[in-house]
Design a protein around this motif. Sequence first.
Motif, PDB file in Angstrom:
ATOM      1  N   ALA A 195      65.159  58.153  48.517  1.00 24.96           N
ATOM      2  CA  ALA A 195      64.649  57.765  47.424  1.00 24.96           C
ATOM      3  C   ALA A 195      63.100  57.342  48.027  1.00 24.96           C
ATOM      4  O   ALA A 195      62.185  57.916  47.173  1.00 24.96           O
ATOM      5  CB  ALA A 195      65.221  56.446  47.001  1.00 24.96           C
ATOM      6  N   GLU A 196      63.066  56.907  49.231  1.00 25.41           N
ATOM      7  CA  GLU A 196      61.547  56.991  49.507  1.00 25.41           C
ATOM      8  C   GLU A 196      60.835  57.987  50.027  1.00 25.41           C
ATOM      9  O   GLU A 196      59.621  57.963  49.561  1.00 25.41           O
ATOM     10  CB  GLU A 196      61.715  55.869  51.069  1.00 25.41           C
ATOM     11  CG  GLU A 196      60.333  55.623  51.475  1.00 25.41           C
ATOM     12  CD  GLU A 196      59.302  54.727  50.504  1.00 25.41           C
ATOM     13  OE1 GLU A 196      58.083  54.904  50.715  1.00 25.41           O
ATOM     14  OE2 GLU A 196      59.811  53.995  49.621  1.00 25.41           O
ATOM     15  N   PHE A 197      61.738  59.042  50.329  1.00 28.79           N
ATOM     16  CA  PHE A 197      60.990  60.267  50.630  1.00 28.79           C
ATOM     17  C   PHE A 197      60.560  60.948  49.394  1.00 28.79           C
ATOM     18  O   PHE A 197      59.295  61.515  49.323  1.00 28.79           O
ATOM     19  CB  PHE A 197      62.162  61.350  51.509  1.00 28.79           C
ATOM     20  CG  PHE A 197      61.302  62.467  52.041  1.00 28.79           C
ATOM     21  CD1 PHE A 197      60.627  62.709  53.083  1.00 28.79           C
ATOM     22  CD2 PHE A 197      61.552  63.623  50.855  1.00 28.79           C
ATOM     23  CE1 PHE A 197      60.215  63.692  53.545  1.00 28.79           C
ATOM     24  CE2 PHE A 197      61.081  64.811  51.462  1.00 28.79           C
ATOM     25  CZ  PHE A 197      60.426  64.951  52.606  1.00 28.79           C
ATOM     26  N   THR A 198      61.629  60.700  48.392  1.00 28.63           N
ATOM     27  CA  THR A 198      61.087  61.341  47.001  1.00 28.63           C
ATOM     28  C   THR A 198      59.889  60.718  46.539  1.00 28.63           C
ATOM     29  O   THR A 198      59.225  61.221  45.950  1.00 28.63           O
ATOM     30  CB  THR A 198      62.340  61.077  46.039  1.00 28.63           C
ATOM     31  OG1 THR A 198      63.444  61.663  46.582  1.00 28.63           O
ATOM     32  CG2 THR A 198      62.053  61.673  44.546  1.00 28.63           C
ATOM     33  N   ILE A 249      56.430  62.634  45.539  1.00 28.12           N
ATOM     34  CA  ILE A 249      55.777  62.669  44.361  1.00 28.12           C
ATOM     35  C   ILE A 249      54.283  62.060  44.152  1.00 28.12           C
ATOM     36  O   ILE A 249      53.396  62.532  43.681  1.00 28.12           O
ATOM     37  CB  ILE A 249      56.718  62.122  43.297  1.00 28.12           C
ATOM     38  CG1 ILE A 249      58.030  62.819  42.974  1.00 28.12           C
ATOM     39  CG2 ILE A 249      55.695  61.598  41.934  1.00 28.12           C
ATOM     40  CD1 ILE A 249      59.098  62.239  42.193  1.00 28.12           C
ATOM     41  N   ALA A 250      54.248  61.046  44.805  1.00 23.71           N
ATOM     42  CA  ALA A 250      52.833  60.202  45.298  1.00 23.71           C
ATOM     43  C   ALA A 250      51.961  61.128  45.729  1.00 23.71           C
ATOM     44  O   ALA A 250      50.734  61.218  45.360  1.00 23.71           O
ATOM     45  CB  ALA A 250      52.945  58.940  45.946  1.00 23.71           C
ATOM     46  N   LYS A 251      52.183  61.895  46.780  1.00 26.06           N
ATOM     47  CA  LYS A 251      51.415  62.689  47.583  1.00 26.06           C
ATOM     48  C   LYS A 251      50.943  63.896  46.976  1.00 26.06           C
ATOM     49  O   LYS A 251      49.724  64.439  46.787  1.00 26.06           O
ATOM     50  CB  LYS A 251      52.065  62.896  48.910  1.00 26.06           C
ATOM     51  CG  LYS A 251      51.105  63.656  49.745  1.00 26.06           C
ATOM     52  CD  LYS A 251      51.936  63.857  51.316  1.00 26.06           C
ATOM     53  CE  LYS A 251      50.843  64.363  52.259  1.00 26.06           C
ATOM     54  NZ  LYS A 251      51.657  64.498  53.469  1.00 26.06           N
ATOM     55  N   ILE A 276      52.776  61.345  37.441  1.00 28.40           N
ATOM     56  CA  ILE A 276      54.176  61.228  37.326  1.00 28.40           C
ATOM     57  C   ILE A 276      54.464  59.678  37.664  1.00 28.40           C
ATOM     58  O   ILE A 276      54.022  59.086  38.630  1.00 28.40           O
ATOM     59  CB  ILE A 276      55.047  62.250  38.308  1.00 28.40           C
ATOM     60  CG1 ILE A 276      54.970  63.721  37.634  1.00 28.40           C
ATOM     61  CG2 ILE A 276      56.471  61.466  38.272  1.00 28.40           C
ATOM     62  CD1 ILE A 276      55.717  64.733  38.739  1.00 28.40           C
ATOM     63  N   ARG A 277      55.268  59.002  36.809  1.00 30.04           N
ATOM     64  CA  ARG A 277      55.854  57.764  37.116  1.00 30.04           C
ATOM     65  C   ARG A 277      57.208  57.849  37.492  1.00 30.04           C
ATOM     66  O   ARG A 277      58.049  58.505  36.846  1.00 30.04           O
ATOM     67  CB  ARG A 277      55.610  56.942  35.764  1.00 30.04           C
ATOM     68  CG  ARG A 277      56.267  55.563  35.816  1.00 30.04           C
ATOM     69  CD  ARG A 277      56.345  54.951  34.609  1.00 30.04           C
ATOM     70  NE  ARG A 277      57.451  53.575  34.931  1.00 30.04           N
ATOM     71  CZ  ARG A 277      57.133  52.422  34.485  1.00 30.04           C
ATOM     72  NH1 ARG A 277      55.961  51.996  34.048  1.00 30.04           N
ATOM     73  NH2 ARG A 277      58.130  51.439  34.626  1.00 30.04           N
ATOM     74  N   LEU A 278      57.715  57.212  38.660  1.00 29.63           N
ATOM     75  CA  LEU A 278      58.843  57.447  39.068  1.00 29.63           C
ATOM     76  C   LEU A 278      59.536  56.039  39.028  1.00 29.63           C
ATOM     77  O   LEU A 278      59.025  55.076  39.875  1.00 29.63           O
ATOM     78  CB  LEU A 278      59.076  58.065  40.249  1.00 29.63           C
ATOM     79  CG  LEU A 278      60.421  58.192  41.111  1.00 29.63           C
ATOM     80  CD1 LEU A 278      61.207  59.191  40.397  1.00 29.63           C
ATOM     81  CD2 LEU A 278      60.193  58.655  42.381  1.00 29.63           C
ATOM     82  N   ASP A 279      60.645  55.595  38.463  1.00 30.73           N
ATOM     83  CA  ASP A 279      61.216  54.463  38.718  1.00 30.73           C
ATOM     84  C   ASP A 279      62.811  54.942  39.176  1.00 30.73           C
ATOM     85  O   ASP A 279      63.215  56.118  39.320  1.00 30.73           O
ATOM     86  CB  ASP A 279      61.854  53.949  37.236  1.00 30.73           C
ATOM     87  CG  ASP A 279      60.377  53.328  36.680  1.00 30.73           C
ATOM     88  OD1 ASP A 279      59.466  52.891  37.503  1.00 30.73           O
ATOM     89  OD2 ASP A 279      60.226  53.169  35.293  1.00 30.73           O
TER      90      ASP A 279
END
Length: 133
Positions: free
Chosen positions: A15-18, A22-24, A29-32
């Motif tokens: 989850a942290e890798f994802t 996405i952030a990078k 994109i908002r990820l919950d």
Amino acid sequence: MTLNLLLIDDNEIDAEFTRRTIAKHATDIRLDHVHDGVDGLRYLRAEKEFGDRPPVDLVLLDLHMPRMDGQTFLSELRSDRSLSQTVVVVLLASEDMRDATKRFGVKIDAYLVKPIESQNLKAVLHSLGMSQD
């Protein structure tokens, strides 16, 4: 336009890798994140603590989770009239698992192999008409 993604995965490292990918590499994109299918359905139904959230455009779904696995989640999701059209991308440990998921008997919109790479995510979003370009 911001895309709202829901990641359903019990593996905190994945989850942290994802999140970082996405952030990078992906803008707007908002990820919950929730840890299993039970909370995934509660989130999509805006139950209790999940009531104040934007509508989900796409679900990133791991298959192997506690309480409710991905296959059961998909069956529940597709049988719920209000959620049945939700776009779901199944996260696979390897490309070899794609054939196994065809036996589920429910609609899967796309697949991604974990760990998610930004170019693969962008290609899937493009194929689903959700391109950020």
